[in-house]
Design a protein around this motif. Structure first.
Motif, PDB file in Angstrom:
ATOM      1  N   UNK A 164      20.552  -1.957   3.955  1.00 26.88           N
ATOM      2  CA  UNK A 164      20.361  -0.947   2.903  1.00 26.88           C
ATOM      3  C   UNK A 164      20.406   0.459   3.493  1.00 26.88           C
ATOM      4  N   UNK A 201       6.650  -7.367   0.603  1.00 28.64           N
ATOM      5  CA  UNK A 201       8.090  -7.586   0.723  1.00 28.64           C
ATOM      6  C   UNK A 201       8.445  -8.908   1.371  1.00 28.64           C
ATOM      7  N   UNK A 221      15.465   5.719   0.422  1.00 30.43           N
ATOM      8  CA  UNK A 221      15.726   6.783  -0.559  1.00 30.43           C
ATOM      9  C   UNK A 221      15.829   8.154   0.123  1.00 30.43           C
ATOM     10  N   UNK A 274       8.961   8.872  -2.257  1.00 30.66           N
ATOM     11  CA  UNK A 274      10.191   8.140  -1.932  1.00 30.66           C
ATOM     12  C   UNK A 274       9.920   7.434  -0.606  1.00 30.66           C
ATOM     13  N   UNK A 275      10.838   6.579  -0.154  1.00 30.54           N
ATOM     14  CA  UNK A 275      10.684   5.919   1.147  1.00 30.54           C
ATOM     15  C   UNK A 275      11.961   6.040   1.956  1.00 30.54           C
ATOM     16  N   UNK A 303      16.877  -4.800   5.034  1.00 33.99           N
ATOM     17  CA  UNK A 303      16.555  -3.382   4.866  1.00 33.99           C
ATOM     18  C   UNK A 303      17.475  -2.529   5.753  1.00 33.99           C
ATOM     19  N   UNK A 315       0.803  -1.224   0.000  1.00 30.00           N
ATOM     20  CA  UNK A 315       0.000   0.000   0.000  1.00 30.00           C
ATOM     21  C   UNK A 315       0.841   1.281   0.000  1.00 30.00           C
ATOM     22  N   UNK A 316       2.116   1.156   0.427  1.00 26.39           N
ATOM     23  CA  UNK A 316       2.987   2.322   0.387  1.00 26.39           C
ATOM     24  C   UNK A 316       3.869   2.317  -0.871  1.00 26.39           C
ATOM     25  N   UNK A 332      16.957  -0.024  -4.657  1.00 28.06           N
ATOM     26  CA  UNK A 332      16.222   0.399  -5.849  1.00 28.06           C
ATOM     27  C   UNK A 332      15.991   1.902  -5.714  1.00 28.06           C
ATOM     28  N   UNK A 333      16.449   2.667  -6.715  1.00 27.89           N
ATOM     29  CA  UNK A 333      16.315   4.125  -6.597  1.00 27.89           C
ATOM     30  C   UNK A 333      14.864   4.588  -6.682  1.00 27.89           C
ATOM     31  N   UNK A 334      14.642   5.831  -6.289  1.00 28.08           N
ATOM     32  CA  UNK A 334      13.294   6.404  -6.341  1.00 28.08           C
ATOM     33  C   UNK A 334      12.762   6.325  -7.766  1.00 28.08           C
ATOM     34  N   UNK A 335      11.482   6.139  -7.884  1.00 25.05           N
ATOM     35  CA  UNK A 335      10.868   6.013  -9.210  1.00 25.05           C
ATOM     36  C   UNK A 335      10.798   7.358  -9.916  1.00 25.05           C
ATOM     37  N   UNK A 365       0.910   4.236   7.704  1.00 29.66           N
ATOM     38  CA  UNK A 365      -0.021   4.484   6.598  1.00 29.66           C
ATOM     39  C   UNK A 365      -1.177   5.377   7.048  1.00 29.66           C
ATOM     40  N   UNK A 385      19.223   8.564   1.278  1.00 29.66           N
ATOM     41  CA  UNK A 385      20.094   8.926   0.147  1.00 29.66           C
ATOM     42  C   UNK A 385      19.980  10.424  -0.160  1.00 29.66           C
ATOM     43  N   UNK A 396       4.283   8.829  -0.298  1.00 29.07           N
ATOM     44  CA  UNK A 396       5.314   7.803  -0.534  1.00 29.07           C
ATOM     45  C   UNK A 396       5.956   7.938  -1.920  1.00 29.07           C
ATOM     46  N   UNK A 435       9.057  14.508  -2.985  1.00 25.63           N
ATOM     47  CA  UNK A 435      10.494  14.783  -2.894  1.00 25.63           C
ATOM     48  C   UNK A 435      10.800  16.289  -2.874  1.00 25.63           C
ATOM     49  N   UNK A 483       6.467   0.579  -1.424  1.00 27.23           N
ATOM     50  CA  UNK A 483       7.879   0.623  -1.018  1.00 27.23           C
ATOM     51  C   UNK A 483       8.759  -0.199  -1.963  1.00 27.23           C
ATOM     52  N   UNK A 484       9.945   0.323  -2.232  1.00 26.80           N
ATOM     53  CA  UNK A 484      10.824  -0.333  -3.203  1.00 26.80           C
ATOM     54  C   UNK A 484      12.015  -1.047  -2.560  1.00 26.80           C
ATOM     55  N   UNK A 485      12.178  -0.902  -1.245  1.00 24.75           N
ATOM     56  CA  UNK A 485      13.420  -1.431  -0.653  1.00 24.75           C
ATOM     57  C   UNK A 485      13.240  -2.313   0.573  1.00 24.75           C
ATOM     58  N   UNK A 486      12.101  -2.954   0.675  1.00 26.56           N
ATOM     59  CA  UNK A 486      11.923  -3.867   1.799  1.00 26.56           C
ATOM     60  C   UNK A 486      10.717  -3.516   2.642  1.00 26.56           C
ATOM     61  N   UNK A 487      10.385  -4.399   3.594  1.00 25.73           N
ATOM     62  CA  UNK A 487       9.179  -4.206   4.391  1.00 25.73           C
ATOM     63  C   UNK A 487       9.314  -3.020   5.336  1.00 25.73           C
ATOM     64  N   UNK A 488       8.186  -2.397   5.674  1.00 25.10           N
ATOM     65  CA  UNK A 488       8.223  -1.325   6.665  1.00 25.10           C
ATOM     66  C   UNK A 488       8.045  -1.931   8.050  1.00 25.10           C
ATOM     67  N   UNK A 508      18.386  16.039  -5.083  1.00 26.04           N
ATOM     68  CA  UNK A 508      18.119  14.692  -5.584  1.00 26.04           C
ATOM     69  C   UNK A 508      18.311  14.593  -7.099  1.00 26.04           C
TER      70      UNK A 508
END
Lengths: 225, 293
Positions: free
Chosen positions: B173, A178, B126, B122-123, B170, A152-153, A198-201, B107, B129, B120, B82, A155-160, B140
């Motif tokens: 990361x 995730x 990111x 970015x998360x 994570x 739902x968020x 994974x970079x920001x979309x 959420x 970063x 969201x 962002x 997210x691109x880099x793993x679970x929250x 950015x």
């Protein structure tokens, strides 16, 4: 496929109340599978309209309602029936509905459905969202499971931190995307992919209204030469 | 000594959470801040915690600075894209806010504005970063800034997550993305926490254990049943039970104090982050009992 459901009765009724005669158009693709634009749905709509004292001048099932040109050709022979109706009821997705809008500039079009999402029919008329059409697919990096859609968020880099026993904080009905990705990556021996950030979309790729030409035109080819 | 200097010097660091109120009456919050002054190394100011709309973190961080407390700006990705995140980071930095805790954010469905559009863009990874880039003088999009930021950026981790491995991946990361320090979700089972720390110690980061004061048996059960990533062990629940309703809070304060002492004496981690949730005024008492002040 594009998942649709019939509009709430009150809202649809309000639109239908404005007119006395209708021409009904379904769709034999997604809306048929969803039961919102199938032969059966068309028949039911026709019966209900007639029962409420309205006139139905004709009913048609195009092959693919969102295929504007093809639908135009198919509907040619229906011209008189369509002309004699005050309005068209489009029983397809939003795209199919707008085919009717484009083909009949002087005719009101009533959409009978709400268009919800792009997904799969996992069991008979049970649908789950699979793709957000973000314009830049990431599932090559996520074991084939889309986190943009299934989390739902997004997210691109793993679970929250909201994940609890593999379930999502938003609803225990949702499996954490995730954790699913983690398990699948482990199963297919590609867990190390989860170590890469994974970079920001680039959300500009999602920005509509989109137009796209898949086939190079003669002119394109000539310019290239 | 600043929060950063304290952590990097190897001092056992203490932070406490300050939750901005919902509304403009800030008297209680300011009073709590006065009580914390000189007793903690920094205060975390939450960012619309649990997706409940309140005074923004940035404004309360500035108030903390004026009070002589060092703030840690909690920043979530739920409510800003962002552009807004970077703009707020630049704004925070020029106001003298030097610490930022990068989080994804609960959420919208958890909060009191359920019809809001979750952002969201970015998360957390990111966002870390982004902070790293701003610190290096670029935004950015790699556009040169007229003046870089000098943030000390941190992140959160849930040592009791189940399953744990995706959470640990994570965590790695976040380290790679530039996190210097971590404040954990509440931990109660220190044996489990030691296991987590043996993993975390492989990374060049400082870790502060998150502690939430238990007020009652009911609260402990609520945390276990409804709050992801928190597990209160039975022996602590029994300890509260045995104390009886009237002495439960007192016992809860003692448990937190005892755990702080153990974490410090056994050098399990680099500090503690106390989330008193409405009992900020009790934090000095806890620290006294833990022998820290």
């Amino acid at each position: 496929m594009i998942i649709t459901k019939q509009k709430e009765k009150d809202k649809l009724q309000k639109c239908l109340d404005k007119y006395n005669s209708f021409y009904l158009v379904g769709c034999s693709e997604c809306a048929s599978l969803c039961g919102t634009g199938s032969e059966e749905a068309l028949k039911k709509m026709e019966e209900e309209l007639k029962a409420s004292g309205k006139t139905v001048t004709g009913v048609f099932m195009p092959k693919t309602a969102c295929q504007t040109l093809g639908t135009k050709v198919e509907l040619k022979k229906e011209k008189d029936k369509i002309e004699s109706a005050e309005a068209i009821v489009a029983m397809s997705c939003g795209a199919g509905t707008q085919t009717a809008v484009e083909l009949y500039p002087n005719k009101p079009v009533v959409p009978s459905n709400d268009t919800m999402f792009l997904g799969n029919m996992t069991r008979f008329q049970m649908f789950d969202e699979r793709c957000s059409m973000c314009g830049e697919c990431v599932i090559d990096q996520t074991g084939g499971i889309c986190p943009v859609t299934n989390c739902p968020k997004g997210l691109l880099n793993g679970p929250c931190g909201g994940m609890k026993d593999g379930k999502c904080e938003v609803s225990a009905e949702i499996n954490c995307a995730w954790v699913r990705i983690y398990e699948r990556q482990k199963n297919i021996g590609e867990l190390s992919q989860m170590e890469e950030i994974i970079p920001a979309k680039d959300w500009s790729k999602k920005q509509g209204p989109h137009s796209y030409v898949a086939k190079e035109t003669k002119k394109d080819k000539e310019t290239k030469k | 000594m600043s929060f950063r200097q304290a952590l990097e010097s190897g001092k056992f660091v203490v932070t406490a959470e300050v939750g901005p109120p919902k509304g403009t009456d800030i008297a209680t919050m300011l009073h709590d801040m006065d009580l914390l002054k000189g007793k903690v190394d920094a205060v975390n100011v939450t960012d619309n915690q649990s997706a409940v709309m309140r005074i923004c973190s940035l404004a309360v961080c500035k108030l903390a600075l004026e009070k002589g407390l060092e703030p840690i700006l909690q920043m979530t990705c739920r409510d800003r894209n962002r552009i807004a995140l970077q703009a707020d980071l630049l704004g925070a930095n020029v106001l003298g806010i030097k610490n930022v805790l990068c989080m994804t954010g609960d959420h919208v469905s958890a909060g009191d504005q359920k019809g809001a559009k979750p952002v969201y863009d970015v998360e957390s990874v990111q966002l870390l970063q982004i902070v790293e880039k701003l610190n290096n003088g670029k935004d950015m999009s790699d556009i040169e800034l007229k003046g870089a930021t000098d943030f000390y950026q941190g992140a959160v981790v849930t040592p009791e997550a189940s399953p744990l491995e995706p959470q640990l991946m994570k965590f790695a990361k976040k380290v790679k993305a530039g996190a210097h320090f971590f404040q954990t979700q509440a931990v109660y089972n220190l044996e489990h926490f030691k296991e987590f720390m043996s993993h975390a110690r492989k990374y060049p980061v400082k870790v502060m254990a998150g502690l939430v004061v238990l007020k009652s048996v009911g609260m402990a059960k609520f945390l276990n049943n409804f709050v992801p990533g928190i597990k209160v062990p039975d022996e602590l629940i029994n300890e509260l039970k045995d104390a009886g309703k009237e002495k439960a809070l007192e016992t809860g304060l003692n448990i937190t104090a005892r755990q702080i002492k153990q974490l410090k004496d056994e050098k399990i981690c680099d500090g503690v982050h106390i989330m008193a949730i409405g009992m900020e005024d009790k934090v000095p008492l806890i620290l006294e009992r833990a022998g820290l002040i």
